[in-house]
Design an enzyme around this catalytic site. Structure first.
Site, PDB file in Angstrom:
ATOM      1  N   LYS A  55      38.773  38.713  25.689  1.00 55.62           N
ATOM      2  CA  LYS A  55      39.554  40.224  25.022  1.00 55.62           C
ATOM      3  C   LYS A  55      40.853  40.580  25.354  1.00 55.62           C
ATOM      4  O   LYS A  55      41.514  41.306  24.772  1.00 55.62           O
ATOM      5  CB  LYS A  55      38.706  41.626  25.040  1.00 55.62           C
ATOM      6  N   GLU A 111      47.091  33.936  26.456  1.00 57.70           N
ATOM      7  CA  GLU A 111      46.514  34.195  27.612  1.00 57.70           C
ATOM      8  C   GLU A 111      46.949  35.365  28.111  1.00 57.70           C
ATOM      9  O   GLU A 111      48.410  35.693  28.468  1.00 57.70           O
ATOM     10  CB  GLU A 111      46.118  32.675  28.723  1.00 57.70           C
ATOM     11  N   ASP A 112      46.167  36.196  28.643  1.00 57.80           N
ATOM     12  CA  ASP A 112      46.726  37.672  29.373  1.00 57.80           C
ATOM     13  C   ASP A 112      47.059  37.394  30.983  1.00 57.80           C
ATOM     14  O   ASP A 112      48.328  37.739  31.162  1.00 57.80           O
ATOM     15  CB  ASP A 112      45.672  39.165  29.042  1.00 57.80           C
ATOM     16  N   ASP A 115      45.493  33.806  37.039  1.00 62.14           N
ATOM     17  CA  ASP A 115      44.967  34.227  38.313  1.00 62.14           C
ATOM     18  C   ASP A 115      44.586  33.240  39.219  1.00 62.14           C
ATOM     19  O   ASP A 115      45.173  32.489  39.601  1.00 62.14           O
ATOM     20  CB  ASP A 115      43.454  34.917  38.376  1.00 62.14           C
ATOM     21  N   PHE A 164      44.725  42.906  41.764  1.00 60.91           N
ATOM     22  CA  PHE A 164      44.242  43.323  40.296  1.00 60.91           C
ATOM     23  C   PHE A 164      45.195  44.062  39.752  1.00 60.91           C
ATOM     24  O   PHE A 164      45.492  45.281  40.477  1.00 60.91           O
ATOM     25  CB  PHE A 164      42.720  43.260  40.137  1.00 60.91           C
ATOM     26  N   VAL A 165      45.351  44.135  38.147  1.00 58.80           N
ATOM     27  CA  VAL A 165      46.325  45.014  37.375  1.00 58.80           C
ATOM     28  C   VAL A 165      45.073  45.072  36.298  1.00 58.80           C
ATOM     29  O   VAL A 165      43.966  44.185  35.706  1.00 58.80           O
ATOM     30  CB  VAL A 165      47.821  44.159  36.848  1.00 58.80           C
ATOM     31  N   ARG A 177      41.649  49.465  29.133  1.00 60.05           N
ATOM     32  CA  ARG A 177      41.896  48.063  28.281  1.00 60.05           C
ATOM     33  C   ARG A 177      43.004  48.813  27.330  1.00 60.05           C
ATOM     34  O   ARG A 177      44.137  48.232  26.687  1.00 60.05           O
ATOM     35  CB  ARG A 177      41.417  46.958  27.557  1.00 60.05           C
TER      36      ARG A 177
HETATM   37  P1  IMP Z   1      41.580  32.716  36.388  1.00 58.60           P
HETATM   38  O1  IMP Z   1      40.350  31.888  36.094  1.00 58.60           O
HETATM   39  O2  IMP Z   1      40.679  32.375  37.272  1.00 58.60           O
HETATM   40  O3  IMP Z   1      42.550  32.049  36.399  1.00 58.60           O
HETATM   41  O4  IMP Z   1      41.319  34.097  35.481  1.00 58.60           O
HETATM   42  C1  IMP Z   1      41.656  34.289  34.347  1.00 58.60           C
HETATM   43  C2  IMP Z   1      41.277  35.355  33.881  1.00 58.60           C
HETATM   44  O5  IMP Z   1      40.434  36.522  34.852  1.00 58.60           O
HETATM   45  C3  IMP Z   1      41.729  36.044  32.900  1.00 58.60           C
HETATM   46  O6  IMP Z   1      41.996  35.893  31.528  1.00 58.60           O
HETATM   47  C4  IMP Z   1      41.065  37.407  33.074  1.00 58.60           C
HETATM   48  O7  IMP Z   1      40.719  37.971  31.903  1.00 58.60           O
HETATM   49  C5  IMP Z   1      40.547  37.873  33.980  1.00 58.60           C
HETATM   50  N1  IMP Z   1      41.699  38.187  35.252  1.00 58.60           N
HETATM   51  C6  IMP Z   1      42.371  37.378  35.956  1.00 58.60           C
HETATM   52  N2  IMP Z   1      42.636  38.240  37.364  1.00 58.60           N
HETATM   53  C7  IMP Z   1      42.577  39.471  36.409  1.00 58.60           C
HETATM   54  C8  IMP Z   1      43.983  41.069  36.238  1.00 58.60           C
HETATM   55  O8  IMP Z   1      44.467  41.161  37.922  1.00 58.60           O
HETATM   56  N3  IMP Z   1      42.798  42.217  36.068  1.00 58.60           N
HETATM   57  C9  IMP Z   1      42.465  42.425  34.574  1.00 58.60           C
HETATM   58  N4  IMP Z   1      41.688  40.972  34.598  1.00 58.60           N
HETATM   59  C10 IMP Z   1      41.512  39.509  35.550  1.00 58.60           C
HETATM   60 MG    MG Z   2      38.799  40.023  32.118  1.00 57.79          MG
END
Ligand code: IMP
Ligand code: MG
Length: 187
Positions: A55, A111-112, A115, A164-165, A177
């Site tokens: 989301k 994508e938001d 990470d 973490f944001v 959100r």
């Molecule tokens: P990744 O697979 O580790 O790159 O994580 C990606 C997903 O984790 C993102 O689409 C977010 O939903 C969540 N995520 C990663 N870092 C954060 C953050 O700092 N705040 C909120 N959600 C995060």
């Molecule tokens: Mg998330």
């Protein structure tokens, strides 16, 4: 209690878990306007299909799609890679798949935040296997130094520190959100 519209105070202003505002809503919107212009140039005369990752990308794709001055198709996927904490579980699972067929489409995954990059690496691989003409990635946020080898993010909004944001779609356990800005979550 009625909110006083003459102040810019928001419901989260006095939440002790929230730290500094990393990106204001104005900064976010200015960046999206620029991204929209670049994407419109790159995708002219192509079949652009934006795929929002639910989301977290909910507001980003809504604003970005309107900043791209081209006909755009929109679809959504939901994957889960996180539980209710701020740490990755290392598992990516498709919770909701696309409705549209990707054959001949120029797919832009929206994508938001990148990470660990685990979610996106998985999604790119998965969508590339579906006969799309192209699959590229647009991420609003990329955490500094976190882009894994082999994962190319074609369009990046902001590179941010490894914190973490929350806000502007990003949550912690479904909270925050709807903050209009992006703030550091201190816990
Ligand atoms: P990744 O697979 O580790 O790159 O994580 C990606 C997903 O984790 C993102 O689409 C977010 O939903 C969540 N995520 C990663 N870092 C954060 C953050 O700092 N705040 C909120 N959600 C995060
Ligand atoms: Mg998330």
């Amino acid at each position: 209690m009625e909110l006083d519209s003459s102040t810019s105070a928001s419901w989260a202003d006095f939440d002790p878990a929230l730290g500094e505002i990393l990106l204001t809503s104005t900064q976010i919107q200015e960046k999206i306007a620029k991204l929209g212009d670049v994407i419109a140039k790159d995708y002219r005369n192509r079949s652009l299909l934006m795929v929002g990752v639910l989301k977290g990308a909910l507001f980003f794709i809504a604003d970005l799609a309107r900043a791209v001055n081209l006909p755009v198709e929109v679809d959504f996927m939901a994957v889960s890679s996180y539980g209710v904490t701020t740490k990755t579980s290392g598992v990516v699972r498709i919770v909701k798949d696309l409705d549209l067929d990707l054959t001949g489409k120029d797919v832009l995954i929206v994508e938001d935040v990148v990470d660990s990059g685990l979610t996106l690496s998985y999604l790119v691989r998965n969508l590339r296997a579906r006969n799309a003409s192209s699959v590229e990635v647009c991420a609003l946020l990329v955490k500094d130094g976190m882009q894994p080898d082999g994962l190319e993010v074609s369009y990046t909004g902001f590179v941010i520190p490894r914190v973490f944001v929350v806000g502007y779609g990003l949550d912690l356990a479904e909270r925050y959100r709807n903050l209009p800005h992006i703030a550091v979550y201190k816990g």
